[in-house]
Design a protein around this motif. Structure first.
Motif, PDB file in Angstrom:
ATOM      1  N   HIS A 164     -71.588 -33.640 -18.662  1.00 26.42           N
ATOM      2  CA  HIS A 164     -71.941 -34.703 -17.657  1.00 26.42           C
ATOM      3  C   HIS A 164     -72.987 -35.386 -17.966  1.00 26.42           C
ATOM      4  O   HIS A 164     -73.266 -36.661 -17.875  1.00 26.42           O
ATOM      5  CB  HIS A 164     -71.859 -34.069 -16.431  1.00 26.42           C
ATOM      6  CG  HIS A 164     -70.567 -33.567 -15.837  1.00 26.42           C
ATOM      7  ND1 HIS A 164     -69.374 -34.291 -15.738  1.00 26.42           N
ATOM      8  CD2 HIS A 164     -70.189 -32.218 -15.162  1.00 26.42           C
ATOM      9  CE1 HIS A 164     -68.240 -33.701 -15.161  1.00 26.42           C
ATOM     10  NE2 HIS A 164     -68.948 -32.305 -14.784  1.00 26.42           N
ATOM     11  N   LEU A 165     -74.042 -34.512 -18.583  1.00 32.86           N
ATOM     12  CA  LEU A 165     -75.486 -35.167 -18.819  1.00 32.86           C
ATOM     13  C   LEU A 165     -75.128 -36.162 -19.896  1.00 32.86           C
ATOM     14  O   LEU A 165     -76.022 -37.177 -19.939  1.00 32.86           O
ATOM     15  CB  LEU A 165     -76.625 -34.227 -18.932  1.00 32.86           C
ATOM     16  CG  LEU A 165     -77.008 -33.480 -17.671  1.00 32.86           C
ATOM     17  CD1 LEU A 165     -77.903 -32.156 -17.869  1.00 32.86           C
ATOM     18  CD2 LEU A 165     -77.398 -34.335 -16.728  1.00 32.86           C
ATOM     19  N   ALA A 166     -74.439 -35.795 -21.059  1.00 34.33           N
ATOM     20  CA  ALA A 166     -74.530 -36.519 -22.063  1.00 34.33           C
ATOM     21  C   ALA A 166     -73.573 -37.885 -21.753  1.00 34.33           C
ATOM     22  O   ALA A 166     -73.980 -38.930 -22.190  1.00 34.33           O
ATOM     23  CB  ALA A 166     -73.626 -35.918 -23.297  1.00 34.33           C
ATOM     24  N   ALA A 167     -72.638 -37.754 -20.942  1.00 36.06           N
ATOM     25  CA  ALA A 167     -72.094 -39.136 -20.277  1.00 36.06           C
ATOM     26  C   ALA A 167     -72.766 -39.918 -19.589  1.00 36.06           C
ATOM     27  O   ALA A 167     -72.930 -41.342 -19.641  1.00 36.06           O
ATOM     28  CB  ALA A 167     -70.809 -38.662 -19.478  1.00 36.06           C
ATOM     29  N   LEU A 168     -73.735 -39.393 -18.676  1.00 33.28           N
ATOM     30  CA  LEU A 168     -74.867 -40.030 -18.036  1.00 33.28           C
ATOM     31  C   LEU A 168     -75.739 -40.815 -19.152  1.00 33.28           C
ATOM     32  O   LEU A 168     -76.394 -41.956 -18.703  1.00 33.28           O
ATOM     33  CB  LEU A 168     -75.534 -38.985 -17.208  1.00 33.28           C
ATOM     34  CG  LEU A 168     -76.525 -39.794 -16.241  1.00 33.28           C
ATOM     35  CD1 LEU A 168     -76.097 -41.041 -15.357  1.00 33.28           C
ATOM     36  CD2 LEU A 168     -77.299 -38.733 -15.242  1.00 33.28           C
ATOM     37  N   LEU A 169     -76.173 -40.195 -20.235  1.00 36.70           N
ATOM     38  CA  LEU A 169     -76.968 -40.440 -21.026  1.00 36.70           C
ATOM     39  C   LEU A 169     -76.258 -41.762 -21.943  1.00 36.70           C
ATOM     40  O   LEU A 169     -77.144 -42.626 -22.121  1.00 36.70           O
ATOM     41  CB  LEU A 169     -77.399 -39.660 -22.436  1.00 36.70           C
ATOM     42  CG  LEU A 169     -78.235 -40.224 -23.327  1.00 36.70           C
ATOM     43  CD1 LEU A 169     -79.760 -40.339 -22.822  1.00 36.70           C
ATOM     44  CD2 LEU A 169     -78.361 -38.808 -24.231  1.00 36.70           C
ATOM     45  N   ALA A 170     -74.958 -41.760 -22.108  1.00 38.77           N
ATOM     46  CA  ALA A 170     -74.387 -42.867 -22.692  1.00 38.77           C
ATOM     47  C   ALA A 170     -74.356 -44.087 -21.629  1.00 38.77           C
ATOM     48  O   ALA A 170     -74.705 -45.230 -22.056  1.00 38.77           O
ATOM     49  CB  ALA A 170     -72.943 -42.365 -22.962  1.00 38.77           C
ATOM     50  N   VAL A 171     -74.108 -43.884 -20.527  1.00 40.37           N
ATOM     51  CA  VAL A 171     -74.234 -44.868 -19.340  1.00 40.37           C
ATOM     52  C   VAL A 171     -75.568 -45.502 -19.286  1.00 40.37           C
ATOM     53  O   VAL A 171     -75.922 -46.583 -19.282  1.00 40.37           O
ATOM     54  CB  VAL A 171     -73.750 -44.748 -17.982  1.00 40.37           C
ATOM     55  CG1 VAL A 171     -74.089 -45.561 -16.953  1.00 40.37           C
ATOM     56  CG2 VAL A 171     -72.104 -44.321 -18.202  1.00 40.37           C
ATOM     57  N   THR A 172     -76.633 -44.526 -19.489  1.00 41.11           N
ATOM     58  CA  THR A 172     -78.105 -45.037 -19.236  1.00 41.11           C
ATOM     59  C   THR A 172     -78.474 -45.882 -20.222  1.00 41.11           C
ATOM     60  O   THR A 172     -78.918 -46.859 -20.387  1.00 41.11           O
ATOM     61  CB  THR A 172     -78.791 -43.915 -19.079  1.00 41.11           C
ATOM     62  OG1 THR A 172     -78.565 -42.890 -18.034  1.00 41.11           O
ATOM     63  CG2 THR A 172     -80.451 -44.166 -19.165  1.00 41.11           C
ATOM     64  N   ASP A 173     -77.899 -45.547 -21.485  1.00 39.12           N
ATOM     65  CA  ASP A 173     -78.262 -46.347 -22.882  1.00 39.12           C
ATOM     66  C   ASP A 173     -77.600 -47.663 -22.715  1.00 39.12           C
ATOM     67  O   ASP A 173     -78.188 -48.554 -23.182  1.00 39.12           O
ATOM     68  CB  ASP A 173     -77.708 -45.681 -23.997  1.00 39.12           C
ATOM     69  CG  ASP A 173     -78.636 -44.464 -24.602  1.00 39.12           C
ATOM     70  OD1 ASP A 173     -79.646 -44.449 -24.321  1.00 39.12           O
ATOM     71  OD2 ASP A 173     -77.987 -43.475 -25.389  1.00 39.12           O
ATOM     72  N   GLU A 174     -76.301 -47.697 -22.107  1.00 38.21           N
ATOM     73  CA  GLU A 174     -75.693 -48.937 -22.050  1.00 38.21           C
ATOM     74  C   GLU A 174     -76.505 -49.658 -20.989  1.00 38.21           C
ATOM     75  O   GLU A 174     -76.849 -51.091 -21.300  1.00 38.21           O
ATOM     76  CB  GLU A 174     -74.133 -49.007 -21.785  1.00 38.21           C
ATOM     77  CG  GLU A 174     -73.760 -50.216 -21.765  1.00 38.21           C
ATOM     78  CD  GLU A 174     -72.117 -50.193 -21.443  1.00 38.21           C
ATOM     79  OE1 GLU A 174     -71.610 -51.311 -20.943  1.00 38.21           O
ATOM     80  OE2 GLU A 174     -71.521 -49.276 -21.517  1.00 38.21           O
TER      81      GLU A 174
END
Length: 143
Positions: free
Chosen positions: A35-45
């Motif tokens: 979940h945190l890695a997915a949140l990181l990907a969205v944050t990067d976008e």
């Protein structure tokens, strides 16, 4: 009429099996890291579309937390692409997605009693909720 069962059931308890088992804590670690890695990907976008220091700090903190949960393995980060024309509707959708992912991370962090991850997830939920409150005004003014 029926042939009797000659082997033990795979569901039997107490006997060693050929496949590895993970504990509940390990499963929760895997879920939280996901979940945190997915949140990181969205944050990067979001960072690529709306570069803000707060998003950069959040991405760094998320990356650190995921690395800890994965035993030191750093998560893959999205390359910082320059988006010359950020689409306000896409930015709003990303904030909604990030808010949802942070909520999922918060639930799992609470289940595994990880106070640091729970605080980080709650802060991200608040930040994305605040961004969603201001985004519709920007959409109205642009359109």
């Amino acid at each position: 009429m029926y042939e009797p069962i000659r082997s033990k059931s795979v569901h039997s308890t107490g006997e060693p099996t050929d496949y590895p088992h993970r504990s509940r804590e390990e499963e929760l670690d895997i879920q939280l890291a996901g979940h945190l890695a997915a949140l990181l990907a969205v944050t990067d976008e979001l960072l690529a579309r709306t570069p803000e220091p707060s998003l950069e700090r959040a991405a760094h903190r998320l990356s650190e937390r995921v690395a800890r949960l994965r035993g030191g393995a750093r998560p893959v980060r999205a390359a910082g692409a320059d988006v010359t024309d950020p689409d306000p509707a896409r930015v709003e959708a990303l904030h909604r997605q990030a808010h949802t992912l942070a909520g999922r991370a918060l639930v799992v962090a609470a289940s595994r009693a990880d106070t640091g991850a729970a605080i980080l997830a709650a802060e991200r939920m608040d930040a994305h909720a605040d961004a969603l409150e201001t985004t519709p005004a920007a959409l109205t003014a642009a359109g």
